[in-house]
Design a protein around this motif. Structure first.
Motif, PDB file in Angstrom:
ATOM      1  N   LEU A 137       0.976  -1.128  -0.076  1.00 22.56           N
ATOM      2  CA  LEU A 137      -0.012   0.091   0.037  1.00 22.56           C
ATOM      3  C   LEU A 137       0.901   1.392   0.025  1.00 22.56           C
ATOM      4  CD1 LEU A 137      -2.910   1.029   0.245  1.00 22.56           C
ATOM      5  CD2 LEU A 137      -2.678   1.094   2.667  1.00 22.56           C
ATOM      6  N   HIS A 138       0.508   2.164  -0.880  1.00 28.87           N
ATOM      7  CA  HIS A 138       1.311   3.424  -1.043  1.00 28.87           C
ATOM      8  C   HIS A 138       0.358   4.570  -0.676  1.00 28.87           C
ATOM      9  CE1 HIS A 138       4.236   1.302  -3.910  1.00 28.87           C
ATOM     10  NE2 HIS A 138       3.240   0.495  -3.996  1.00 28.87           N
ATOM     11  N   ALA A 139       1.083   5.621  -0.134  1.00 28.83           N
ATOM     12  CA  ALA A 139       0.398   7.021   0.300  1.00 28.83           C
ATOM     13  C   ALA A 139       1.236   7.939  -0.366  1.00 28.83           C
ATOM     14  CB  ALA A 139       0.355   7.105   1.844  1.00 28.83           C
ATOM     15  N   TYR A 140       0.370   8.897  -1.145  1.00 31.06           N
ATOM     16  CA  TYR A 140       0.889   9.903  -1.834  1.00 31.06           C
ATOM     17  C   TYR A 140       0.283  11.412  -1.440  1.00 31.06           C
ATOM     18  CZ  TYR A 140       2.786   6.507  -4.976  1.00 31.06           C
ATOM     19  OH  TYR A 140       3.285   5.357  -5.458  1.00 31.06           O
ATOM     20  N   ASP A 141       1.041  12.426  -1.448  1.00 30.88           N
ATOM     21  CA  ASP A 141       0.589  13.915  -0.882  1.00 30.88           C
ATOM     22  C   ASP A 141      -0.601  14.189  -2.189  1.00 30.88           C
ATOM     23  OD1 ASP A 141       0.307  16.747  -0.794  1.00 30.88           O
ATOM     24  OD2 ASP A 141       1.625  16.516   0.844  1.00 30.88           O
ATOM     25  N   PHE A 142      -1.769  14.516  -1.703  1.00 26.11           N
ATOM     26  CA  PHE A 142      -2.774  14.662  -2.544  1.00 26.11           C
ATOM     27  C   PHE A 142      -2.363  16.202  -3.426  1.00 26.11           C
ATOM     28  CE2 PHE A 142      -7.335  16.069  -3.217  1.00 26.11           C
ATOM     29  CZ  PHE A 142      -7.335  15.608  -4.233  1.00 26.11           C
ATOM     30  N   ALA A 143      -1.790  17.057  -2.713  1.00 24.72           N
ATOM     31  CA  ALA A 143      -1.290  18.204  -3.306  1.00 24.72           C
ATOM     32  C   ALA A 143      -0.095  18.165  -4.352  1.00 24.72           C
ATOM     33  CB  ALA A 143      -0.910  19.290  -2.086  1.00 24.72           C
ATOM     34  N   ASN A 144       0.873  17.294  -4.056  1.00 25.08           N
ATOM     35  CA  ASN A 144       2.022  17.482  -4.924  1.00 25.08           C
ATOM     36  C   ASN A 144       2.432  15.986  -5.478  1.00 25.08           C
ATOM     37  OD1 ASN A 144       3.472  16.322  -2.555  1.00 25.08           O
ATOM     38  ND2 ASN A 144       3.888  18.447  -2.108  1.00 25.08           N
ATOM     39  N   GLY A 145       1.835  15.025  -5.037  1.00 25.88           N
ATOM     40  CA  GLY A 145       2.278  13.733  -5.771  1.00 25.88           C
ATOM     41  C   GLY A 145       3.354  13.016  -4.945  1.00 25.88           C
ATOM     42  N   VAL A 146       4.164  13.867  -3.844  1.00 22.13           N
ATOM     43  CA  VAL A 146       5.185  13.099  -3.013  1.00 22.13           C
ATOM     44  C   VAL A 146       4.939  11.880  -2.369  1.00 22.13           C
ATOM     45  CG1 VAL A 146       6.981  13.361  -1.295  1.00 22.13           C
ATOM     46  CG2 VAL A 146       6.345  15.315  -3.108  1.00 22.13           C
ATOM     47  N   ARG A 147       5.611  10.803  -2.443  1.00 19.60           N
ATOM     48  CA  ARG A 147       5.073   9.487  -1.845  1.00 19.60           C
ATOM     49  C   ARG A 147       5.578   9.628  -0.235  1.00 19.60           C
ATOM     50  NH1 ARG A 147       6.806   3.582  -3.660  1.00 19.60           N
ATOM     51  NH2 ARG A 147       8.786   3.984  -2.450  1.00 19.60           N
ATOM     52  N   ARG A 148       4.664   9.464   0.567  1.00 23.63           N
ATOM     53  CA  ARG A 148       4.892   9.422   2.220  1.00 23.63           C
ATOM     54  C   ARG A 148       5.390   8.280   2.539  1.00 23.63           C
ATOM     55  NH1 ARG A 148      -0.687  12.875   3.600  1.00 23.63           N
ATOM     56  NH2 ARG A 148       0.186  14.864   2.894  1.00 23.63           N
ATOM     57  N   TRP A 149       5.023   7.200   2.137  1.00 24.84           N
ATOM     58  CA  TRP A 149       5.061   5.851   2.637  1.00 24.84           C
ATOM     59  C   TRP A 149       4.905   4.710   1.855  1.00 24.84           C
ATOM     60  CZ3 TRP A 149       0.798   3.217   3.412  1.00 24.84           C
ATOM     61  CH2 TRP A 149      -0.288   3.705   3.998  1.00 24.84           C
ATOM     62  N   ARG A 150       5.394   3.438   2.038  1.00 23.33           N
ATOM     63  CA  ARG A 150       4.968   2.340   1.278  1.00 23.33           C
ATOM     64  C   ARG A 150       5.129   1.156   2.058  1.00 23.33           C
ATOM     65  NH1 ARG A 150       8.413  -1.707  -0.706  1.00 23.33           N
ATOM     66  NH2 ARG A 150       7.406  -3.075  -2.199  1.00 23.33           N
ATOM     67  N   THR A 151       4.070   0.538   2.284  1.00 27.31           N
ATOM     68  CA  THR A 151       3.954  -0.517   3.357  1.00 27.31           C
ATOM     69  C   THR A 151       3.742  -2.083   2.584  1.00 27.31           C
ATOM     70  OG1 THR A 151       3.401   0.783   4.994  1.00 27.31           O
ATOM     71  CG2 THR A 151       2.935  -1.603   5.363  1.00 27.31           C
ATOM     72  N   PRO A 152       4.706  -2.981   2.457  1.00 27.08           N
ATOM     73  CA  PRO A 152       4.515  -4.253   1.912  1.00 27.08           C
ATOM     74  C   PRO A 152       3.430  -4.941   2.882  1.00 27.08           C
ATOM     75  CG  PRO A 152       6.656  -3.731   1.968  1.00 27.08           C
ATOM     76  CD  PRO A 152       6.096  -2.803   2.965  1.00 27.08           C
ATOM     77  N   PHE A 153       2.588  -5.890   1.986  1.00 29.29           N
ATOM     78  CA  PHE A 153       1.850  -6.974   2.943  1.00 29.29           C
ATOM     79  C   PHE A 153       1.895  -8.050   2.013  1.00 29.29           C
ATOM     80  CE2 PHE A 153      -1.136  -4.491   0.255  1.00 29.29           C
ATOM     81  CZ  PHE A 153      -1.864  -5.445  -0.242  1.00 29.29           C
ATOM     82  N   TYR A 154       1.529  -9.179   2.471  1.00 24.25           N
ATOM     83  CA  TYR A 154       1.735 -10.376   1.622  1.00 24.25           C
ATOM     84  C   TYR A 154       0.641 -11.056   1.028  1.00 24.25           C
ATOM     85  CZ  TYR A 154       2.987 -15.429   0.783  1.00 24.25           C
ATOM     86  OH  TYR A 154       3.328 -16.509  -0.114  1.00 24.25           O
ATOM     87  N   THR A 155       1.020 -11.344  -0.468  1.00 25.91           N
ATOM     88  CA  THR A 155       0.034 -12.041  -1.015  1.00 25.91           C
ATOM     89  C   THR A 155       0.572 -12.183  -2.719  1.00 25.91           C
ATOM     90  OG1 THR A 155      -2.357 -12.289  -1.951  1.00 25.91           O
ATOM     91  CG2 THR A 155      -1.290 -10.067  -2.182  1.00 25.91           C
ATOM     92  N   GLN A 156      -0.012 -13.247  -3.361  1.00 27.91           N
ATOM     93  CA  GLN A 156       0.743 -13.784  -4.708  1.00 27.91           C
ATOM     94  C   GLN A 156       0.093 -12.991  -5.767  1.00 27.91           C
ATOM     95  OE1 GLN A 156       1.043 -17.827  -4.432  1.00 27.91           O
ATOM     96  NE2 GLN A 156       2.976 -17.589  -3.149  1.00 27.91           N
ATOM     97  N   TRP A 157       0.674 -12.133  -6.384  1.00 28.14           N
ATOM     98  CA  TRP A 157       0.064 -11.632  -7.788  1.00 28.14           C
ATOM     99  C   TRP A 157      -1.373 -11.112  -7.771  1.00 28.14           C
ATOM    100  CZ3 TRP A 157       4.262 -10.662 -10.094  1.00 28.14           C
ATOM    101  CH2 TRP A 157       5.406 -11.513 -10.059  1.00 28.14           C
TER     102      TRP A 157
END
Length: 595
Positions: free
Chosen positions: A332-352
């Motif tokens: 799951l990725h989070a981006y700043d709505f105003a400028n598109g800068v990514r704030r964080w990325r958190t992996p989780f487990y599942t296959q394709w």
């Protein structure tokens, strides 16, 4: 003679009987004990609290100290009883001190009050919940009651938990005005059920910020309840086409496969995806379709950014949430709505997996489609993975529906399961099986819908029947006899669903499943979209175009050849992501003229 008393509210010792001559004093927190050189006719309290005939520092004094520190239960007496003790439980000792010694029950307290989340983004009508935790020490009587001060409009519900903890749930009113609002929350303990006697030092307070924005199409089906309903009225649906994106030239140079569309406060979010192709999150200006920003979605450090898939966006507050897939790139990725800068990325487990847009609610974000469980919950602020769980793991392409404090998923093959999970703890509240579905792969292609009166509605992928679950009775209320296609919508006791056999849009009674009326799509064209409903019109798309059906006349009042997934912004802009899963894709925007 050794005697004790509680300190009273004004600090004066509460003693009765003949006043002794004090020779020594011992203080145990709010308990004052004294030894006298004269035996009194009436003993106030003997320090032999465990009743073994002796007062010892290793037993009686230790018990009194523990109680003065606010300890209760077995922790008070563990390892602190004499071998001949006649009072061997905390309850026995507390009863002796309260009844025989007649101690006051009000004590100097320690309090904390915390709220989660401290900042809540919501839209009018959401009815989001604030969960508070109140702690008070030392112990209070069973008759004690906690009062929430001055927040009747938030319908406070108080639950007493073990070890001096109280849980408070506040539900935000559905009529909150748009704008920023700071809510000051205060609580106070009373020693009696009539709320007449205040317990000293029990008051605590905290603040919660509510950010109330206009109703927009924030995720998969608009709101966290996945109803597809927008509280908006049109006297007539006179649409003017505003723009489409990308332009024909841009499409030729960079053909895009676009996902579902979300909108919030004048911005339109969409993701460009393609298996193992460069993929990105895009935000456009709602009024003219110009590009606000475009940010590539990247995976782990060894990845070039060409992921297996990037899926539909959800906007909440000032953040755009997007899920990606791949073995090490499912995240799951989070981006700043105003400028598109990514704030964080958190992996989780599942296959394709193929995923749908996340669901944001109450400071948390929920994704459906993990091998760890059909629901994965994240903290919306920092991305920390909070919990995962639910029945029937391994299914993808399903979104999560939220109703106040419960998250719902609907997954499964020959046996489909509605799972209900507590959004805070991740504990399963209940599950209800639907035995009438058929195996047709691991993709569910939809989301459950939160209706009224404790009903949840879900469409099985095969054969497509709609099932109404009664969450109070933990049972199936009704099931449609025919199959439907696409994602249904719900408004005020009616489920709007697309009959894939007769090519009719049908209005179903939410309590019985009876068909109230139907509208027939012109020509032999199949439905290829979700259903969207307002207070005056219901929208649907077929391979031939998009229609707005008047709920009063039950006739199509407007149509356009553009078709595909539908969204409606708070700025009265109808957004159509064309064209029925064909590629390349285009976003078309139509402005609905004021009523």
């Amino acid at each position: 003679m050794i005697n004790c008393s509680w300190r009273s509210r004004d600090g004066v010792n509460m003693a009765r009987g003949t006043r002794p001559i004090l020779t020594s004093v011992a203080v145990f927190g709010s308990i004052v004990c004294f030894a006298s050189s004269i035996a009194t006719a009436q003993s106030i309290c003997n320090l032999d609290v465990d009743g073994d005939g002796r007062f010892l520092a290793t037993t009686d004094a230790l018990i009194l100290t523990r109680m003065a520190l606010g300890m209760t239960g077995a922790s008070v007496v563990d390892g602190a009883l004499g071998s001949n003790a006649t009072r061997r439980t905390y309850e026995d000792i507390r009863s002796y001190m309260d009844v025989q010694c007649q101690f006051a029950t009000t004590q100097v307290g320690s309090t904390t009050l915390s709220a989660y989340p401290p900042n809540i983004p919501l839209s009018p009508g959401d009815g989001a919940q604030i969960t508070l935790r109140y702690f008070f020490a030392p112990a209070v009587p069973d008759t004690a009651r906690l009062r929430v001060i001055g927040l009747d409009e938030f319908s406070p519900v108080v639950t007493r938990l073990p070890n001096g903890v109280w849980g408070i749930t506040l539900t935000t009113p559905t009529s909150l005005p748009i704008g920023q609002r700071m809510v000051s929350i205060g609580v106070r303990l009373y020693s009696d059920s009539s709320l007449s006697t205040v317990i000293d030092n029990s008051f605590a307070s905290t603040n919660v910020s509510l950010s109330v924005a206009r109703r927009d199409w924030a995720g998969f089906q608009g709101s966290a309840k996945q109803t597809g309903y927008v509280p908006m009225s049109f006297s007539s649906v006179a649409f003017t086409k505003l723009w489409f994106w990308p332009s024909e030239q841009e499409s030729q140079n960079d053909p895009l496969w676009l996902t579902t569309v979300s909108s919030l406060n004048g911005g339109v979010a969409v993701t460009a995806t393609g298996r193992f192709q460069p993929q990105s999150v895009i935000v456009l200006e709602e009024h003219n379709g110009t590009l606000r920003w475009r940010t590539p979605v990247t995976g782990n450090s060894a990845n070039t950014g060409q992921l297996h898939g990037v899926f539909g966006p959800t906007i909440s507050g000032d953040t755009v949430y997007v899920a990606s897939s791949g073995h090490s790139d499912t995240a799951l990725h989070a981006y700043d709505f105003a400028n598109g800068v990514r704030r964080w990325r958190t992996p989780f487990y599942t296959q394709w997996p193929t995923l749908l847009a996340p669901t944001a609610f109450g400071g948390r974000v929920f994704v459906g489609g993990s091998d760890q469980g059909p629901i994965v919950a994240f903290d919306g602020a920092d991305g920390s993975l909070l919990w995962s769980g639910g029945a029937q793991s391994g299914y993808d392409k399903h979104a999560i529906a939220i109703d106040q404090n419960t998250a719902y998923s609907f997954t499964g093959g020959d046996t489909s399961v509605l799972s209900a999970m507590d959004i805070v703890t991740g504990n399963q509240s209940f599950s209800i099986n639907d035995l009438q579905s058929s195996w047709s792969g691991y993709s569910m292609n939809g989301a459950p819908i939160v209706g009224d009166n404790g009903y949840i509605y879900a469409r099985t992928y095969s054969p497509g029947h709609i099932t109404a679950f009664n969450t109070s009775a933990r049972s199936i209320a009704w099931r449609s006899g025919i199959g439907y296609v696409g994602q249904p919508a719900y408004r005020q006791g009616i489920v709007y669903a697309q009959n894939g056999q007769t090519q009719q849009l049908s209005a179903l009674d939410s309590l019985s499943g009876a068909v109230l009326w139907s509208w027939g799509a012109p020509g032999a064209f199949s439905f290829c979209s979700n259903v969207l409903v307002t207070d005056t019109h219901v929208f649907t798309s077929t391979a031939a175009g998009t229609h707005a059906i008047n709920l009063s006349t039950r006739q199509s009042e407007w149509s356009t050849p553009e078709n595909g997934s539908l969204a409606l912004s708070g700025g009265r802009t109808l957004l159509i992501k064309s064209s029925c899963d064909a590629a390349p894709s285009t976003v078309h925007a139509f402005r609905v003229l004021p009523p």
